[in-house]
Design a protein around this motif. Structure first.
Motif, PDB file in Angstrom:
ATOM      1  N   SER A 100     -41.609 -50.631  10.123  1.00 41.59           N
ATOM      2  CA  SER A 100     -40.686 -49.514  10.251  1.00 41.59           C
ATOM      3  C   SER A 100     -41.434 -48.294  10.757  1.00 41.59           C
ATOM      4  N   LYS A 101     -40.688 -47.264  11.071  1.00 44.12           N
ATOM      5  CA  LYS A 101     -41.333 -45.998  11.360  1.00 44.12           C
ATOM      6  C   LYS A 101     -40.971 -44.957  10.314  1.00 44.12           C
ATOM      7  N   GLU A 102     -40.172 -45.394   9.373  1.00 43.13           N
ATOM      8  CA  GLU A 102     -39.789 -44.498   8.293  1.00 43.13           C
ATOM      9  C   GLU A 102     -40.952 -44.443   7.310  1.00 43.13           C
ATOM     10  N   GLN A 155     -41.583 -31.629   6.742  1.00 44.04           N
ATOM     11  CA  GLN A 155     -42.002 -33.011   6.976  1.00 44.04           C
ATOM     12  C   GLN A 155     -40.813 -33.923   7.240  1.00 44.04           C
ATOM     13  N   GLY A 156     -39.618 -33.319   7.240  1.00 45.47           N
ATOM     14  CA  GLY A 156     -38.440 -34.131   7.513  1.00 45.47           C
ATOM     15  C   GLY A 156     -37.861 -34.785   6.281  1.00 45.47           C
ATOM     16  N   HIS A 157     -38.335 -34.395   5.097  1.00 48.46           N
ATOM     17  CA  HIS A 157     -37.736 -34.942   3.892  1.00 48.46           C
ATOM     18  C   HIS A 157     -36.500 -34.156   3.520  1.00 48.46           C
ATOM     19  N   LEU A 338     -46.160 -42.010  13.573  1.00 46.08           N
ATOM     20  CA  LEU A 338     -44.782 -42.008  13.096  1.00 46.08           C
ATOM     21  C   LEU A 338     -43.802 -42.015  14.252  1.00 46.08           C
ATOM     22  N   ASP A 339     -44.167 -41.331  15.350  1.00 51.58           N
ATOM     23  CA  ASP A 339     -43.296 -41.377  16.517  1.00 51.58           C
ATOM     24  C   ASP A 339     -43.938 -42.271  17.557  1.00 51.58           C
ATOM     25  N   GLU A 340     -43.197 -42.508  18.589  1.00 55.23           N
ATOM     26  CA  GLU A 340     -43.677 -43.474  19.570  1.00 55.23           C
ATOM     27  C   GLU A 340     -44.289 -42.774  20.775  1.00 55.23           C
TER      28      GLU A 340
END
Lengths: 340, 340
Positions: A100-102, A155-157, A338-340
């Motif tokens: 996953s990337k999560e 952090q995107g949480h 985490l990102d591509e």
DNA sequence: GATTAGCACTCGTTAAATATGAGTGCTAAT
DNA sequence: ATTAGCACTCATATTTAACGAGTGCTAATC
């Protein structure tokens, strides 16, 4: 100071005991390829090692087992810092990438991997959101009297909470409150958020206060809920395969302790170590872990400091292998984008 | 058909065995106040009960223990539906009220309460969000290339996921996409959301498609993650106090099974019962639960159907007390208001 | 006919007695 | 300094015997 031969013998005892979980006798040792001495010679050295507290015997007519001091010596002097095995780390990285990337899922996967690799139980602690900062507050109305407050960190949480109004609140008031909070509080650490909202309320003009106080306090109570860092346990059933946990007396305290999520989280958070660290038996300072050793390390994900991961096994754990695997997992996590 | 005396004896055997976990002998029974017959008489009836399969003996010279059929008979005929104890339910309601108004926390609290009340392990399953419908979709940009997709259901549950764009996406495109989704999809059940988004993408004009397809697919993948219903285990350590789980052979399968969250969730979801239901031993159809009985019930929170709660103990569990406590907890939950 | 007293028998549990053997420490020979 | 030899220790496994709770059956009793 230990002689070369004593060192060799100590190492052989611990290596053997780690593998077999049986006390090691002098005769067994003398049959090893790397020990060319007679059993009597070995017995003499064993007596010395015992005097130094490095090994001990369960009873008169048994072989020797390593003491905690022995394990400590072994970990400090006999476990060499191993190089990262590039190939293996690559494989781990690949398996993480595929899952996953999560971040949450990645960390679970990492804990499971580490547990599979070592056959010990692992615990992974996600980021402590108290340290993150507010990126945005938002509100979504559900119906006339209910809505969802959303708090997003840098952090995107996301944390959310459904709130109820005691009476209908004008949409403009809500909008304005949210605008106010976003203007003033973005960048504040989550841990301080509650206090900061209080300060903002205090700073309001009297006229405004009447309008907004209620709304802001509602949001304040939302934030007040301590959001526990995410905790994940991997390979819990591995403990059942350890010979030292085949009796209820040893198994039960361990299982009871490890199922106590809050305590576990707190314990992991209290570990001050940035790099790989080994804690042996009573060094843990926890009754339930007095026959366990723990290898812990902080880890970074995609370069950013993230959380803590721990590996728990009997004191008779394979420290060399454990430390190496831990190193490779945290290296694989560090490299995972985490990102591509 | 059973005579009155046989019924009395069967009941006495089960009651006694539930308390002591020891096979019950004829002499022990004859000393009870409610049984005035001689041990020989009781022995004769016991032989009959055994022929009927209601009780059995572990070996020749032991007393009798209830068989699964015996427990079934006991539960069906000898456990009377008890009235709700208003006072006790009120107390439970009060304790729930005090804990929180957040449904998630309330449910955990309910599971813990039930577990404390009975000394058995409890499992509580929250609402299955697949059944809820979409109330709103929203998007919060974090930075140039990252953002959080939020999905709020009519019940106020929120799912979120951080997404990355491969390249920068114009804010207007994002806004328009979200607007589109909100227009078309609000009211759709979460379970169907993925398919419905696909349909919407297909319906786009060719010109628009280029713009929005990417964004929508990103959101689609967000939804695709099966959001597991929230599961909570209460009083797991209670199992350690049950005499039948004092050996690793029985304990291990149970613990391994109950720690497998996915399987547990699936199992609970597969139970079709709306009201309190008792499942005994092999009736569970699960090897790990062959010596366990389960009392399950769906529950409502503040009047709305919500989830399932289960109580797991040895087959020798106190069915009467268990059923009663279960009834009171779900009644207390039903009465608990989420808003004030 | 239903109930009960009496008794031989079964069999799991516990305790004591015994045997086994891995391993040690010490002494004397190398 | 090393090793062979040997008496001694003690946890573990095995055997044996004693115990006793409980049963099923039969014959006596209500």
């Amino acid at each position: 100071m230990l002689t070369d031969r004593q060192l060799l013998i100590l190492r052989a005892i611990i290596d053997d005991y780690i593998q077999t979980a049986q006390p090691v006798g002098s005769r067994t040792l003398s049959k090893r390829d790397d020990l060319t001495f007679s059993s009597a010679t070995i017995r003499n050295d064993m007596a010395d090692l015992e005097d130094m507290g490095l090994i001990e015997k369960p009873h008169t007519s048994a072989g020797r087992i390593p003491s905690e001091i022995g394990y400590r010596y072994y970990v400090d002097h006999l476990v060499e810092k191993q190089m990262i095995d590039e190939q293996e780390t690559g494989r781990l990285e690949e398996r993480l990438r595929q899952s996953s990337k999560e971040s949450e899922i990645l960390i679970r996967q990492a804990a499971d991997l580490l547990s599979d690799l070592t056959n010990y139980t692992t615990v992974a602690l996600g980021p402590n959101s108290q340290m993150e900062t507010l990126a945005r507050v938002d509100f979504m109305p559900l119906d006339e009297r209910r809505g969802v407050v959303l708090i997003v960190t840098d952090q995107g949480h996301v944390e959310h909470r459904t709130v109820m109004f005691e009476s209908r609140v004008a949409p403009e008031v809500i909008e304005e409150t949210i605008r106010l909070l976003n203007d003033r509080l973005v960048g504040t650490s989550i841990g301080q958020l509650k206090i900061r909202i209080g300060e903002e309320v205090a700073r309001l003009q009297l006229a405004q206060r009447q309008q907004y106080e209620n709304m802001m306090q509602l949001i304040q109570s939302t934030v007040g809920i301590q959001t526990p860092s995410s905790l994940y346990l991997g390979g819990k059933k591995n403990i059942f395969n350890q010979p030292e946990f085949q009796t209820l007396d040893t198994l039960r305290p361990f299982l009871e302790w490890i199922d106590e999520q809050d305590r576990l989280t707190h314990w992991l958070e209290s570990l001050p170590n940035r790099e790989i660290y080994v804690s042996i038996g009573s060094e843990n300072g926890i009754v339930a872990l007095q026959h366990c050793s723990v290898i812990t390390s902080d880890y970074t994900l995609d370069g950013e400091t993230f959380g803590t991961i721990a590996m728990i096994g009997p004191t008779r754990m394979d420290y060399r292998h454990g430390v190496q695997m831990m190193g490779q997992i945290i290296e694989a996590l560090r490299r995972t984008k985490l990102d591509e």
